[in-house]
Design a protein around this motif. Structure first.
Motif, short mmCIF file in Angstrom:
data_model
loop_
_atom_site.label_atom_id
_atom_site.label_comp_id
_atom_site.label_asym_id
_atom_site.label_seq_id
_atom_site.Cartn_x
_atom_site.Cartn_y
_atom_site.Cartn_z
N ARG A 120 -31.32 24.82 -9.61
CA ARG A 120 -30.26 25.51 -10.26
C ARG A 120 -30.44 25.52 -11.89
O ARG A 120 -30.35 26.52 -12.17
CB ARG A 120 -28.85 25.01 -10.16
N ASN A 148 -22.23 25.67 -8.73
CA ASN A 148 -21.46 24.81 -7.93
C ASN A 148 -20.13 25.25 -8.05
O ASN A 148 -19.77 26.12 -9.00
CB ASN A 148 -21.51 23.54 -8.63
N CYS A 149 -19.20 25.04 -6.92
CA CYS A 149 -18.06 25.87 -7.01
C CYS A 149 -16.82 25.29 -8.01
O CYS A 149 -16.20 26.16 -8.71
CB CYS A 149 -17.28 25.40 -5.69
N GLN A 154 -10.15 18.75 -7.28
CA GLN A 154 -11.05 19.35 -6.16
C GLN A 154 -10.62 19.19 -4.66
O GLN A 154 -10.31 17.98 -4.30
CB GLN A 154 -12.63 19.12 -6.48
N GLU A 199 -21.03 15.55 -9.90
CA GLU A 199 -20.39 16.83 -10.51
C GLU A 199 -19.94 17.00 -11.82
O GLU A 199 -20.24 18.22 -12.20
CB GLU A 199 -19.04 16.71 -9.63
N LYS A 220 -23.20 18.58 -13.23
CA LYS A 220 -23.45 20.03 -12.80
C LYS A 220 -22.49 21.07 -13.62
O LYS A 220 -22.78 22.02 -14.05
CB LYS A 220 -23.03 20.48 -11.36
N ARG A 271 -11.37 14.19 -6.90
CA ARG A 271 -11.12 14.77 -5.58
C ARG A 271 -9.47 14.42 -5.15
O ARG A 271 -9.09 13.35 -5.40
CB ARG A 271 -11.77 13.97 -4.38
C1 11C Z 1 -17.60 19.35 -4.23
N1 11C Z 1 -18.64 20.89 -5.73
O1 11C Z 1 -16.45 19.88 -4.40
C2 11C Z 1 -18.68 20.10 -4.47
C3 11C Z 1 -19.40 20.79 -3.28
O2 11C Z 1 -23.40 21.52 -5.68
O3 11C Z 1 -22.85 23.08 -4.50
C4 11C Z 1 -20.65 21.31 -3.66
C5 11C Z 1 -21.79 20.95 -4.15
C6 11C Z 1 -22.55 21.86 -4.75
O4 11C Z 1 -17.85 18.15 -3.92
#
Ligand code: 11C
Length: 344
Positions: free
Chosen positions: A111, A149-150, A176, A202, A205, A235
């Motif tokens: 990416r 990434n989302c 998340q 994360e 990213k 999370r």
């Molecule tokens: C998560 N964002 O919620 C992550 C999943 O780099 O596409 C996607 C990981 C990515 O754990």
């Protein structure tokens, strides 16, 4: 015009979303499904543990899954959507690119590579021209485009709207959904009555991808945006939809009304899967919420709310559906842009 497409990694959580989103698509005709060697030769119905909220389309259920190798994908397939685990993608995506396929990939490898477009069509469509440089440098006949990434996709459209006030620094804390962690999370909801204050890789990213997406590209080199981004990713036990608390520091003073107007007025794109309005802004302080708002715009709209002035900018909440807008829908949209811009 019909474009024959395939899905690499078709049986996983994001692969299933691709299948759902490709049903009745006006341009894309699904012609190839790949998965791991152990599923090769099975029907899709046999190979996939189907978990999305609409049935497997009948014609897809009977398609045969092949191994993830260029020789297993028909030559008349023009565009591949990739939702492979990043380790696998790093190994096999180059094989498809050398074989001349255009790949719109959700996988996280590459990416941040300087010659790989990281694209959200409503935000930085011009970055697609990095493909020229990529082809020269790597000698590929195909082309590789990534979506972020989302958690990054959820926030960056709102930042793009605020950048007119001079973004200097961003602090973001995320809540998340478990579907971001794949099947095991959804199946077990093992974090009910809990929250996990860390998601591997994360924070980084969000910090790097945001600066690339909002960076300036002069046709030769892409310069990362100068803002400082600091992320803390967490999370929580929601099923789908990432919610984020953002503090944006701006060079110019910005009122709540100006920030809200900038978000509401940020243009969408003239693509089939783009929502009519890219960002919906709630007046209510208790919105957006994952369960109430993740399906807005068929899962492709970003929501924001809770805007407040701070001493040096604004704070707000934003939300997007993580496996639609944040993953399969994001790659699909990049595929639509690749067709629109003549790369496919
Ligand atoms: C998560 N964002 O919620 C992550 C999943 O780099 O596409 C996607 C990981 C990515 O754990």
């Amino acid at each position: 015009m019909s474009v024959r497409v395939g899905i690499l990694g078709a049986t996983g959580a994001v692969g299933q979303r691709f299948i759902q989103l490709l049903e009745d698509h006006p341009t894309f005709e699904l012609a190839a499904l790949t998965a791991s060697e152990s599923s090769a030769g099975e029907s899709y119905r046999e190979a996939a543990k189907w978990r999305v909220n609409t049935p497997i389309p009948d014609d897809v259920a009977e398609m045969t899954v092949s191994a993830t190798s260029p020789s297993a994908v028909p030559d008349d397939v023009d565009l591949l959507f990739s939702s492979l685990p990043s380790g696998v993608a790093a190994e096999v995506e180059p094989d498809f690119l050398e074989a001349g396929y255009v790949v719109s990939s959700n996988s996280s490898n590459d990416r941040m590579a300087p010659d790989v477009p990281l694209t959200i069509p409503e935000i930085n469509p011009g970055h697609l021209d990095l493909i020229e440089i990529q082809r020269e440098e790597r000698g590929w006949d195909g082309a590789l485009v990534k979506n972020p990434n989302c958690s990054t996709i959820t926030m960056v459209p709102t930042l793009a709207a605020l950048d007119q006030f001079g973004l200097e620094a961003v602090q973001v804390s995320t809540l998340q959904a478990v579907s971001g962690a794949g099947y095991s999370g959804v199946t077990s909801m093992e974090i009910i009555d809990n929250a996990i204050p860390h998601i591997n890789g994360e924070d980084d990213k969000m910090e790097t991808e945001s600066r690339k997406l909002l960076g300036a590209f002069d046709g030769a080199e892409l310069e990362l945006h100068g803002m400082d981004v600091s992320a803390s990713c967490n999370r929580i036990p929601t099923l789908d939809g990432h919610l984020e608390n953002v503090f944006a520091e701006t060079a110019e003073d910005v009122s709540v009304e100006e920030a809200a107007a900038a978000m509401r007025e940020h243009p969408s794109a003239d693509l089939h899967s783009s929502p009519e309005q890219l960002i919906h802004v709630f007046e209510d302080f208790d919105r957006p919420q994952p369960r109430l708002d993740r399906e807005r715009g068929d899962g492709m709209q970003i929501s924001a709310g809770g805007l407040q002035e701070t001493t040096n900018g604004v704070q707000y909440n934003c939300l997007a559906h993580n496996t639609i807008r944040g993953a399969a829908g994001a790659s699909l949209l990049n595929g639509e842009l690749l067709v629109e811009e003549g790369w496919v």
